[in-house]
Design a protein around this motif. Structure first.
Motif, PDB file in Angstrom:
ATOM      1  N   GLU A 248      34.270  35.543  47.141  1.00 18.39           N
ATOM      2  CA  GLU A 248      34.466  36.441  45.842  1.00 18.39           C
ATOM      3  C   GLU A 248      34.211  37.844  46.683  1.00 18.39           C
ATOM      4  O   GLU A 248      33.083  38.517  47.826  1.00 18.39           O
ATOM      5  CB  GLU A 248      33.083  36.338  45.461  1.00 18.39           C
ATOM      6  CG  GLU A 248      32.737  37.112  43.790  1.00 18.39           C
ATOM      7  CD  GLU A 248      32.185  37.031  42.696  1.00 18.39           C
ATOM      8  OE1 GLU A 248      32.165  35.917  42.137  1.00 18.39           O
ATOM      9  OE2 GLU A 248      31.079  37.617  42.244  1.00 18.39           O
ATOM     10  N   ILE A 249      34.884  39.208  46.064  1.00 26.44           N
ATOM     11  CA  ILE A 249      34.429  40.444  46.717  1.00 26.44           C
ATOM     12  C   ILE A 249      34.571  41.137  45.107  1.00 26.44           C
ATOM     13  O   ILE A 249      34.758  40.930  44.304  1.00 26.44           O
ATOM     14  CB  ILE A 249      35.711  40.405  47.319  1.00 26.44           C
ATOM     15  CG1 ILE A 249      36.935  40.312  46.884  1.00 26.44           C
ATOM     16  CG2 ILE A 249      35.776  39.087  48.174  1.00 26.44           C
ATOM     17  CD1 ILE A 249      38.201  41.406  47.216  1.00 26.44           C
ATOM     18  N   THR A 250      34.320  42.880  45.966  1.00 26.67           N
ATOM     19  CA  THR A 250      33.969  43.420  44.522  1.00 26.67           C
ATOM     20  C   THR A 250      35.146  44.825  45.415  1.00 26.67           C
ATOM     21  O   THR A 250      34.733  44.493  46.627  1.00 26.67           O
ATOM     22  CB  THR A 250      32.959  44.334  44.710  1.00 26.67           C
ATOM     23  OG1 THR A 250      31.512  42.964  44.127  1.00 26.67           O
ATOM     24  CG2 THR A 250      33.019  45.382  43.421  1.00 26.67           C
ATOM     25  N   ALA A 251      35.814  44.775  44.797  1.00 21.79           N
ATOM     26  CA  ALA A 251      37.263  45.630  44.518  1.00 21.79           C
ATOM     27  C   ALA A 251      37.601  46.489  43.748  1.00 21.79           C
ATOM     28  O   ALA A 251      37.068  45.672  42.057  1.00 21.79           O
ATOM     29  CB  ALA A 251      37.950  45.754  45.758  1.00 21.79           C
ATOM     30  N   ARG A 252      38.210  47.317  44.075  1.00 22.00           N
ATOM     31  CA  ARG A 252      39.593  47.943  42.938  1.00 22.00           C
ATOM     32  C   ARG A 252      41.030  47.892  43.090  1.00 22.00           C
ATOM     33  O   ARG A 252      40.890  48.441  44.434  1.00 22.00           O
ATOM     34  CB  ARG A 252      38.987  49.424  42.525  1.00 22.00           C
ATOM     35  CG  ARG A 252      38.849  49.946  43.499  1.00 22.00           C
ATOM     36  CD  ARG A 252      38.624  51.649  42.812  1.00 22.00           C
ATOM     37  NE  ARG A 252      38.135  52.555  44.221  1.00 22.00           N
ATOM     38  CZ  ARG A 252      37.576  53.647  44.327  1.00 22.00           C
ATOM     39  NH1 ARG A 252      37.225  54.336  42.907  1.00 22.00           N
ATOM     40  NH2 ARG A 252      37.988  54.371  44.697  1.00 22.00           N
ATOM     41  N   ILE A 253      41.745  47.924  41.908  1.00 19.16           N
ATOM     42  CA  ILE A 253      43.276  48.045  42.647  1.00 19.16           C
ATOM     43  C   ILE A 253      43.482  49.701  42.336  1.00 19.16           C
ATOM     44  O   ILE A 253      43.344  50.109  41.069  1.00 19.16           O
ATOM     45  CB  ILE A 253      43.347  46.567  41.350  1.00 19.16           C
ATOM     46  CG1 ILE A 253      45.955  46.953  41.761  1.00 19.16           C
ATOM     47  CG2 ILE A 253      43.691  47.853  39.977  1.00 19.16           C
ATOM     48  CD1 ILE A 253      46.223  45.953  41.192  1.00 19.16           C
ATOM     49  N   LEU A 254      44.597  49.633  43.282  1.00 20.94           N
ATOM     50  CA  LEU A 254      44.917  51.087  43.564  1.00 20.94           C
ATOM     51  C   LEU A 254      46.280  51.444  43.302  1.00 20.94           C
ATOM     52  O   LEU A 254      46.679  52.418  42.969  1.00 20.94           O
ATOM     53  CB  LEU A 254      44.673  51.915  44.754  1.00 20.94           C
ATOM     54  CG  LEU A 254      42.956  51.852  45.418  1.00 20.94           C
ATOM     55  CD1 LEU A 254      43.167  52.397  47.140  1.00 20.94           C
ATOM     56  CD2 LEU A 254      42.198  52.734  44.608  1.00 20.94           C
ATOM     57  N   GLY A 255      46.935  50.329  43.248  1.00 20.49           N
ATOM     58  CA  GLY A 255      48.610  50.507  42.794  1.00 20.49           C
ATOM     59  C   GLY A 255      48.997  49.132  43.683  1.00 20.49           C
ATOM     60  O   GLY A 255      48.262  48.249  44.168  1.00 20.49           O
ATOM     61  N   THR A 256      49.999  48.827  43.447  1.00 19.84           N
ATOM     62  CA  THR A 256      50.707  47.789  44.646  1.00 19.84           C
ATOM     63  C   THR A 256      52.039  48.990  46.090  1.00 19.84           C
ATOM     64  O   THR A 256      52.277  49.524  45.631  1.00 19.84           O
ATOM     65  CB  THR A 256      52.341  47.156  43.337  1.00 19.84           C
ATOM     66  OG1 THR A 256      53.044  48.258  42.903  1.00 19.84           O
ATOM     67  CG2 THR A 256      51.278  46.528  42.440  1.00 19.84           C
ATOM     68  N   ASP A 257      52.320  48.077  46.561  1.00 17.58           N
ATOM     69  CA  ASP A 257      53.183  48.082  47.471  1.00 17.58           C
ATOM     70  C   ASP A 257      54.453  48.274  47.203  1.00 17.58           C
ATOM     71  O   ASP A 257      54.961  47.931  46.548  1.00 17.58           O
ATOM     72  CB  ASP A 257      52.569  48.217  49.149  1.00 17.58           C
ATOM     73  CG  ASP A 257      53.268  46.134  49.168  1.00 17.58           C
ATOM     74  OD1 ASP A 257      53.775  45.398  48.379  1.00 17.58           O
ATOM     75  OD2 ASP A 257      52.602  45.847  49.925  1.00 17.58           O
TER      76      ASP A 257
END
Length: 283
Positions: A248-257
């Motif tokens: 498990e991680i804590t992160a945020r999605i910024l977009g896609t490459d």
């Protein structure tokens, strides 16, 4: 394929009701049927089923749908103008087609990367896209779509399903669940119009605008949440829920490459790119 910088001007494609659509009462899977007819079926072919006995979702999941209540169908596209490395464009335009259809219904839908469609924290649509490659081009894409339309009750095994009728009744504040239903043939015609319009925009070179539209409509965009990082060696043919080799991680999605990988910023500030099936949302 080159991209244009100018604004797209394509009108919504209006689909006629007498299209050469193959409609089945019962079939194993519309994607499977599309694969069986792949060699001879033309671009734009559509297979629809009232009920699928072996409807498939991503990573081994099954798609639950009550008979004759929803839209379960597959579209055959032949995007030979795309290089195999650009195949995520198909996932993007399919997602945007469904998204625009739901927005036209007045619903605040979002795209849960890579191509599930959510309203709030509830899933209304799932997709299974299967691509065929020939040398240096994408020879065929089978886009399988399951859109919950009229269903009002779901299996207790599903944690967050919803449907168009449920969302509309909720928005109207009507808890009596009247007998209103959506005509599936009419709704299919509308939905196909949005999907083929997005495809035409891609074919005409408006990929940058499509990418921007996709990014700004991503579910939980820019918000820190919990995710499961999936081990690269985890079996690809079983549901994510059964995979133990993940953290498990804590992160945020910024977009896609450019390849459709999710660009994630960990809470530590580390930026990582995750391929399809490399990460799972914790809802």
């Amino acid at each position: 394929m080159s991209c244009k910088d100018t604004a797209k001007i394509l009108p919504i494609i209006i689909m006629e009701k007498n299209l050469g659509i193959k409609w089945y009462q019962t079939i194993d899977s519309t994607n499977s049927q599309a694969n069986r007819e792949l060699a001879d079926a033309p671009h734009g072919s559509v297979w629809v089923a009232d009920f699928q006995t072996a409807g498939r979702g991503q990573r081994g999941n099954r798609w639950e749908s009550k008979s004759a209540e929803n839209l379960t169908f597959s579209i055959l596209l032949r995007p030979t103008f795309l290089h195999p490395a650009q195949q995520f464009h198909i996932s993007r335009i399919a997602s945007l087609g469904v998204l625009r259809y739901l927005h036209d219904k007045g619903l605040d839908a979002k795209i849960k990367w890579p191509n599930d469609i959510y309203i709030g924290n509830k899933k209304i649509c799932g997709m299974l896209i299967e691509n065929s490659i020939s040398t240096d081009k994408l020879s065929a894409s089978i886009v399988g779509i399951g859109l919950n339309l009229n269903q009002r009750g779901f299996s207790s095994k599903l944690t967050n399903p919803t449907s168009l009728i449920m969302e509309k009744l909720s928005a109207e504040g009507n808890s009596d669940l009247p007998d209103k239903i959506y005509d599936r043939k009419d709704e299919l015609s509308l939905l196909l119009g949005y999907i083929f319009t997005a495809y035409s925009e891609l074919e005409e070179g408006y990929c940058k605008e499509l990418e921007e539209e996709y990014h700004r409509n991503l579910y939980r965009l820019g918000e820190f949440h919990r995710f499961i990082e999936i081990d690269q060696d985890a079996p690809a043919d079983i549901p994510v829920e059964r995979i133990s080799r993940g953290k498990e991680i804590t992160a945020r999605i910024l977009g896609t490459d450019e390849y459709g990988c999710a660009i994630m910023e960990h809470i530590s500030g580390e930026i990582k790119h995750y391929p399809f099936k490399g990460i799972r949302y914790v809802l």
